[in-house]
Enzyme design. Structure first.
Site, PDB file in Angstrom:
ATOM      1  N   CYS A  57       0.827  -1.212   0.000  1.00 13.74           N
ATOM      2  CA  CYS A  57       0.000   0.000   0.000  1.00 13.74           C
ATOM      3  C   CYS A  57       0.862   1.263   0.000  1.00 13.74           C
ATOM      4  O   CYS A  57       1.538   1.548   0.992  1.00 13.74           O
ATOM      5  CB  CYS A  57      -0.918  -0.048   1.217  1.00 13.74           C
ATOM      6  SG  CYS A  57      -1.773   1.483   1.602  1.00 13.74           S
ATOM      7  N   CYS A  60       0.087   3.764   2.784  1.00  5.81           N
ATOM      8  CA  CYS A  60       0.565   3.232   4.076  1.00  5.81           C
ATOM      9  C   CYS A  60       2.051   3.547   4.254  1.00  5.81           C
ATOM     10  O   CYS A  60       2.479   3.965   5.334  1.00  5.81           O
ATOM     11  CB  CYS A  60       0.359   1.718   4.146  1.00  5.81           C
ATOM     12  SG  CYS A  60      -1.356   1.191   4.036  1.00  5.81           S
TER      13      CYS A  60
END
Length: 139
Positions: A57, A60
């Protein structure tokens, strides 16, 4: 030994997540570790911030540096990171629909949440929680 390399083969052990480690962040890899940390937080009267994220991600990864910095700046809080792919049952239990999702937990119960890599919102909510937990004579 001690080095992490990314893994692309399905039959290998999970890769380390160097972008989520550092500071005072604990990477949670088992349900037992999760329960232990929540129990510790309750015993120590600490608020836990649980970062549900994923190694693939991009958002993230982009917010992980801030999360690590916040963990160093606020030792009165407990910072946890959970990879949704490594602990899918925990992600389902907490109804995680997007990564990253940050849960603010007191005594194991959700008191607030931030969905997405929204740095200003994460900092704002964290500051509000820290301020609300400081006894009056220490503000």
């Amino acid at each position: 030994m001690g080095l992490c390399f990314s893994s692309t083969k399905d039959d290998e052990e999970p890769a380390c997540h160097p972008h989520f480690t550092g500071g005072k962040v604990t990477v949670i890899t088992t349900k037992d570790a999760w329960n232990q940390k929540l129990s510790e937080a309750k015993t120590q009267s600490k608020i836990a911030i649980a970062n549900f994220s994923a190694s693939w991600c991009g958002p993230c990864k982009s917010i992980s540096t801030l999360y690590i910095e916040l963990s160093e700046k606020h030792p009165s809080l407990m910072f946890l990171t959970i990879d949704v792919d490594e602990l899918p049952e925990l992600s389902t239990q907490w109804d995680v629909k997007a990564t990253p999702t940050f849960f603010f937990l007191k005594d194991g119960q959700q008191i607030d949440k931030v969905v997405g890599a929204n740095k200003p919102e994460l900092q704002e909510k964290l500051t509000a929680i820290v301020d609300s937990n400081v006894p009056g004579d220490q503000k």
